[in-house]
Scaffold this motif. Structure first.
Motif, short mmCIF file in Angstrom:
data_model
loop_
_atom_site.label_atom_id
_atom_site.label_comp_id
_atom_site.label_asym_id
_atom_site.label_seq_id
_atom_site.Cartn_x
_atom_site.Cartn_y
_atom_site.Cartn_z
N ASP A 56 0.80 -1.22 0.00
CA ASP A 56 0.00 0.00 0.00
C ASP A 56 0.83 1.27 0.00
O ASP A 56 0.42 2.29 0.55
CB ASP A 56 -0.98 -0.01 1.19
CG ASP A 56 -1.91 -1.19 1.14
OD1 ASP A 56 -2.49 -1.44 0.07
OD2 ASP A 56 -2.05 -1.89 2.17
N ASN A 57 2.02 1.22 -0.62
CA ASN A 57 2.84 2.42 -0.80
C ASN A 57 2.52 3.01 -2.18
O ASN A 57 2.23 2.27 -3.12
CB ASN A 57 4.33 2.07 -0.73
CG ASN A 57 4.70 1.46 0.60
OD1 ASN A 57 4.60 2.11 1.63
ND2 ASN A 57 5.09 0.20 0.60
N SER A 58 2.57 4.33 -2.30
CA SER A 58 2.28 4.94 -3.60
C SER A 58 3.20 6.13 -3.84
O SER A 58 3.50 6.90 -2.94
CB SER A 58 0.82 5.38 -3.69
OG SER A 58 0.55 6.39 -2.74
N TYR A 59 3.65 6.23 -5.10
CA TYR A 59 4.52 7.32 -5.52
C TYR A 59 3.99 7.77 -6.87
O TYR A 59 4.47 7.34 -7.92
CB TYR A 59 5.95 6.83 -5.60
CG TYR A 59 7.00 7.92 -5.65
CD1 TYR A 59 6.68 9.26 -5.58
CD2 TYR A 59 8.34 7.58 -5.77
CE1 TYR A 59 7.65 10.23 -5.61
CE2 TYR A 59 9.33 8.55 -5.80
CZ TYR A 59 8.97 9.87 -5.72
OH TYR A 59 9.95 10.84 -5.76
N ASP A 60 3.01 8.66 -6.86
CA ASP A 60 2.28 9.03 -8.07
C ASP A 60 3.16 9.49 -9.22
O ASP A 60 2.97 9.09 -10.34
CB ASP A 60 1.23 10.09 -7.76
CG ASP A 60 0.08 9.54 -6.94
OD1 ASP A 60 -0.18 8.32 -7.03
OD2 ASP A 60 -0.55 10.31 -6.20
N GLY A 61 4.13 10.34 -8.96
CA GLY A 61 4.94 10.88 -10.05
C GLY A 61 6.31 10.26 -10.15
O GLY A 61 7.13 10.70 -10.93
N GLY A 62 6.59 9.21 -9.37
CA GLY A 62 7.95 8.71 -9.30
C GLY A 62 8.11 7.24 -9.61
O GLY A 62 7.25 6.63 -10.24
N SER A 63 9.20 6.69 -9.14
CA SER A 63 9.59 5.32 -9.45
C SER A 63 9.74 4.49 -8.18
O SER A 63 10.28 4.96 -7.19
CB SER A 63 10.92 5.32 -10.19
OG SER A 63 10.83 6.04 -11.40
N GLY A 64 9.29 3.24 -8.26
CA GLY A 64 9.49 2.30 -7.17
C GLY A 64 8.54 2.49 -6.01
O GLY A 64 8.88 3.13 -5.03
N GLY A 65 7.33 1.96 -6.10
CA GLY A 65 6.38 2.08 -5.00
C GLY A 65 6.88 1.39 -3.74
O GLY A 65 6.80 1.94 -2.66
N GLY A 66 7.43 0.18 -3.88
CA GLY A 66 7.99 -0.54 -2.74
C GLY A 66 9.43 -0.12 -2.47
O GLY A 66 9.76 0.35 -1.38
N ILE A 67 10.29 -0.31 -3.47
CA ILE A 67 11.71 0.07 -3.36
C ILE A 67 12.16 0.73 -4.65
O ILE A 67 11.88 0.23 -5.74
CB ILE A 67 12.62 -1.15 -3.09
CG1 ILE A 67 12.34 -1.75 -1.72
CG2 ILE A 67 14.09 -0.75 -3.18
CD1 ILE A 67 13.17 -2.99 -1.40
N SER A 68 12.88 1.82 -4.52
CA SER A 68 13.58 2.46 -5.63
C SER A 68 15.08 2.32 -5.37
O SER A 68 15.58 2.76 -4.33
CB SER A 68 13.20 3.93 -5.74
OG SER A 68 13.97 4.55 -6.76
N ASN A 69 15.79 1.67 -6.29
CA ASN A 69 17.23 1.43 -6.17
C ASN A 69 17.95 2.13 -7.31
O ASN A 69 17.76 1.78 -8.47
CB ASN A 69 17.50 -0.08 -6.22
CG ASN A 69 18.98 -0.39 -6.20
OD1 ASN A 69 19.70 0.02 -5.31
ND2 ASN A 69 19.43 -1.13 -7.20
N THR A 70 18.75 3.13 -6.99
CA THR A 70 19.47 3.88 -8.02
C THR A 70 20.96 3.68 -7.85
O THR A 70 21.53 4.04 -6.82
CB THR A 70 19.13 5.38 -7.94
OG1 THR A 70 17.72 5.53 -8.06
CG2 THR A 70 19.82 6.15 -9.06
N ALA A 71 21.59 3.07 -8.85
CA ALA A 71 23.04 2.90 -8.93
C ALA A 71 23.62 2.24 -7.68
O ALA A 71 24.67 2.62 -7.20
CB ALA A 71 23.72 4.24 -9.19
N GLY A 72 22.94 1.24 -7.18
CA GLY A 72 23.42 0.56 -5.98
C GLY A 72 23.20 -0.93 -6.06
O GLY A 72 22.77 -1.47 -7.08
#
Length: 188
Positions: A56-72
């Motif tokens: 039940d996580n939400s990120y309307d304008g972004g990426s990764g509702g549960g987890i967002s992993n950038t360059a890692g």
């Protein structure tokens, strides 16, 4: 930097150092729910998640509702992603600067939704390994219900996966377009 968007008892969002988050995640299972933004955002870090539940996580304008992993590096074991939403990658989004590594083992990604990559969205080349996992019954309004892989990458199956649609290299032990027989999926 790792940001865990969990509301604490004082209703404040917490930013954790890698050491604090490692202690937090290894102390006991984590339930990450109702975040506005990614449940966990990890940027150029190593993140290991065990026995956790993202829902039940939400990120309307972004990426990764549960987890967002950038360059890692992201390692997820024995965890569930259910009913999360983001524009890209309802369950998990990864990518960034042609340098990331993701390993999923005994992970269930089901019932998430997004515009692209309902379960998983991969944006840049890197290494993505999935084994002993279920990625099925996710929804995308535009493309990639269970996963959307935009860039050439190394997608490796460790075997014994049930995936609603093909998400890269498969082994004979993987099952595609198979019913994961989840029944009414209502995790605790």
């Amino acid at each position: 930097l790792i940001k865990l968007n969990v509301v604490d008892t004082e209703k404040k969002l917490k930013d954790f150092t890698e050491e604090e988050l490692a202690f937090f995640l290894y102390t006991e299972p984590v339930e990450v729910k109702n975040a506005k933004g990614s449940g966990i955002s990890s940027y150029q870090a190593t993140l290991t998640v065990d026995h956790s539940y993202f829902h039940d996580n939400s990120y309307d304008g972004g990426s990764g509702g549960g987890i967002s992993n950038t360059a890692g590096k992201l390692y997820v074991n024995h965890s569930t992603f259910y009913n999360n939403y983001a524009k890209y990658g309802g369950g998990i989004e990864t990518g960034g600067y042609n340098s990331y590594q993701v390993e999923l083992n005994y992970v269930t990604i089901v019932g998430n939704h997004s515009n692209y990559g309902g379960g998983i969205f991969v944006n840049d080349p890197g290494v993505f390994v999935v084994k002993n996992s279920i990625i099925a019954k996710n929804m995308a309004s535009l493309d990639g219900a269970d996963c959307k892989m935009y860039s050439p990458m190394t997608s490796i199956s460790g075997g014994y996966n049930i995936v609603g649609s093909t998400c890269g290299t498969a082994l004979a032990t993987d099952r595609f377009n198979a019913d994961p027989q989840l029944g009414v999926f209502l995790p605790k």
